[in-house]
Every structure is written in structure tokens, then in C-alpha cells.
Design a protein around this motif. Sequence first.
Motif, mmCIF file in Angstrom:
data_model
loop_
_atom_site.group_PDB
_atom_site.id
_atom_site.type_symbol
_atom_site.label_atom_id
_atom_site.label_comp_id
_atom_site.label_asym_id
_atom_site.label_seq_id
_atom_site.Cartn_x
_atom_site.Cartn_y
_atom_site.Cartn_z
ATOM 1 N N ALA A 20 -49.215 -43.223 -8.867
ATOM 2 C CA ALA A 20 -50.313 -42.281 -8.069
ATOM 3 C C ALA A 20 -50.103 -43.997 -6.374
ATOM 4 O O ALA A 20 -50.469 -43.310 -4.817
ATOM 5 N N GLY A 135 -47.935 -37.419 -10.480
ATOM 6 C CA GLY A 135 -48.188 -39.005 -10.138
ATOM 7 C C GLY A 135 -47.766 -38.762 -8.071
ATOM 8 O O GLY A 135 -48.986 -39.123 -7.721
ATOM 9 N N ALA A 138 -48.247 -35.578 -6.381
ATOM 10 C CA ALA A 138 -49.726 -35.196 -6.256
ATOM 11 C C ALA A 138 -50.540 -35.763 -5.300
ATOM 12 O O ALA A 138 -51.217 -35.328 -4.539
ATOM 13 N N THR A 139 -50.057 -36.980 -5.044
ATOM 14 C CA THR A 139 -50.435 -37.882 -3.704
ATOM 15 C C THR A 139 -50.243 -38.383 -2.982
ATOM 16 O O THR A 139 -50.908 -38.009 -2.311
ATOM 17 N N TRP A 141 -49.539 -35.155 -1.620
ATOM 18 C CA TRP A 141 -49.860 -33.963 -1.048
ATOM 19 C C TRP A 141 -51.117 -33.418 -1.113
ATOM 20 O O TRP A 141 -51.512 -33.842 0.578
ATOM 21 N N LEU A 142 -52.116 -34.660 -1.811
ATOM 22 C CA LEU A 142 -53.353 -35.113 -1.610
ATOM 23 C C LEU A 142 -53.479 -36.374 -0.311
ATOM 24 O O LEU A 142 -55.048 -36.031 -0.097
ATOM 25 N N ASP A 143 -52.932 -37.421 -0.343
ATOM 26 C CA ASP A 143 -52.693 -37.886 1.438
ATOM 27 C C ASP A 143 -53.030 -36.696 2.117
ATOM 28 O O ASP A 143 -53.285 -37.818 3.554
ATOM 29 N N GLY A 152 -54.652 -39.496 -4.356
ATOM 30 C CA GLY A 152 -54.068 -39.507 -5.657
ATOM 31 C C GLY A 152 -55.314 -40.245 -6.888
ATOM 32 O O GLY A 152 -55.172 -39.903 -7.958
ATOM 33 N N SER A 220 -45.621 -37.826 1.636
ATOM 34 C CA SER A 220 -45.262 -36.571 0.522
ATOM 35 C C SER A 220 -43.412 -36.298 1.176
ATOM 36 O O SER A 220 -42.958 -35.854 -0.246
#
Length: 355
Positions: A20, A135, A138-139, A141-143, A152, A220
Motif C-alpha cells: 500500500a 494493494g 486500491a491504494t 484509487w483511495l489516494d 490505503g 493511480s
Amino acid sequence: MLQKLPILLGVFVVMALSNAVVPVLPDFAEGAALQGVVYAAYFLGAFVAVLPAGLASDRIGSVPLIRAGLLLTLASGILILLFPSGLLLLAFRVVEGIGAGLFLSAALAWANSQLPAGQLSGYVMASLNLGLVVGLLATGWLDAAFDSHLAGIAFFTVLAVPAAGMSVFVRESERVGFARADFAGIVRNYFWLFAAAVVLVGMTGAVAAVYPEYTGNDSSVLALQLATINIATVVALLVTPRLALRPAPTIRAASLLMAAAVLAGYVTPYAFPVIGALSGVFIVAVLAFLAETKIEQGVMTGLFNTASYAGFTFLSALAGLVAGGVGFLAAFVLLAGMAAAVAIPIGRCRCEYRG
């Protein structure tokens, strides 16, 4: 299935949390050299833990180490969220690596003692690489969604809670027919096999360590590009377990192809899936072979994990230092040369098995 699920979920979460930081490395440190250190700190912790964990699995059993590894992973995720910079960040990345080393060695020793030889271990390694993929993605996208490079880490720290809780269902596997390990003899007979793991498994981490700074792409995009390495590894791990691949010719072919793919990676990220697939084929061949030796699997998988994490640790740090000091082209050429060099001594491996 109730016993296998915590193992597969656990390795997924442990690896996802470890990865992450990769798409957001520039937010944790400035420059390729420092980013390489942040990335490698985790692998340093895993490197020092995996062999003792493998030896302990043969003596006290795998289950206590599986549970301890998941608890350390959960604790380190919380601590990184609380202290996301400086020396404390590095220290807790090392702790995270120790937890991963305990868990992975014990989980592989547990899985590689099951029949058919090496098959469940292939699924464990597939879950491992799937965790690395998720990891990354998702990180990234979440960032972008929450404008926080810690999002993440927070997400996968929360997922570590059920993984640790479900470990209570795991019971020791029956290890019937496995010979007592002669550590000195194993190192002597299988040295070049484990040396190859240093390079061919560690290569994926080294490429991931330098690529974010090399391209300067946003998190991303980097997540998608680097995820192709692990996606290809997952596919290889699921497709090739039933192939009777002998270690020496497989390693020789994989090393030469890996060298070409790493050089191509300097020019295009489309080479990354090839790097990942070659690493996956190598992992399948080696784990199935280690199970066939019918030697206690704690020490065998412990040595394999030690070699793998040595590659992740030292190749990543070395690549970052060369990229920061000399240039990115020099780093990619060095990595490619190391991959090609593996083909030379592997013929000297006295790889024997009792299966």
C-alpha cells in the motif's frame, strides 16, 4: 476449507498492506534513494524473520507463528498510520516485515506439507500476489478519492482484524513422511536454487521500487502499471502448478528471458507482465520441487522465503541507490545483468529429491 480460508485471506491482507505504500512512495520520502529505503525496510524485517520462523515451524508448529504474524501486521499498520514519516516510519515498516515473515514462512510450511505436493502452496502464492495487486490498485484509487496517501494503509489495516480473528480456526497439519532437515546439507545441495530466488523473485520488487520516481506518473496510473506484474504472476501461479518443471532448466530459461524483459521495462511498462509471469513460473517450479524433497518444509520454505526477501530487500535498495546516483538506465541495466548471470551457476546445483 475453514482452515484454508484464514491462510489465504491472511496472506492476501499481509501483502496488500505491505504494497500500500508503493503507488504513494513520493509522499513518504523525496528522491529515489530514500524511497528505495522506505520500500526496502519492510523486506529487511521479513528477511530477518523468515528463516527463524521456518525453523520454528518444524519445532513448535506453524499455527502459533501464523497467529503472531497476523497480530504484528495489524499492530504495524496502526503504528504506521500514527507515525507516517521519519525514522519511526522505517522502524514500523521493519516491524511490518517481521510480522509478514513470521506469517508467510509458517503458512507456506503448513501449506507445503499438504498433498498433492506444492498445490496448496501455489494457491497461497497466488493469494499473495493478488494481495499485492489489490494493494496497489486500491491504494491508488483511495489516494485519488480521499486525497490521502494513508487511505490505503488504513483500509488494509482494518481488513487485518478479521484475518487475525479467523486464525483461531487453523489447526496444525499432519507432517507424515518428511525427513528431519540437515541444515548444512540443504544449504550445500540447494545453494544455487536459493541464490536464483534472490534474483528472480526479488526482481519484481526492485522494478517496482524505482519505477514510480522514474516515470513521475500519478499514483493511480502507477498502480495500474505495476499491478500488471502481480496479475501476470497470479495467472502463472494458477496455470503452471501441474507442470513437471525441473528447477535447473526452468531457472536458466527464466533468467535469460527476465533479463530481456527488465531491459524492455526501461522503455515500456508493457514488459511488466512478462517479468511477473516469469517470476510466477519460477516460484511454482521451486515450491513443488521443495515439497517433493520430503524434507521438513519449515526449513525448506524458510530458506526460500529468506532468499526471496533478500532479493526484495537488497535489489530494491541497490536499484534505488544506483538510480539516484548514476541514473535510471544504469539501474535497469544492472538488474538485467544480474538476471542473466543467474543462468551461469544454476547448473552446479545438486538438486535432489526423494519424491
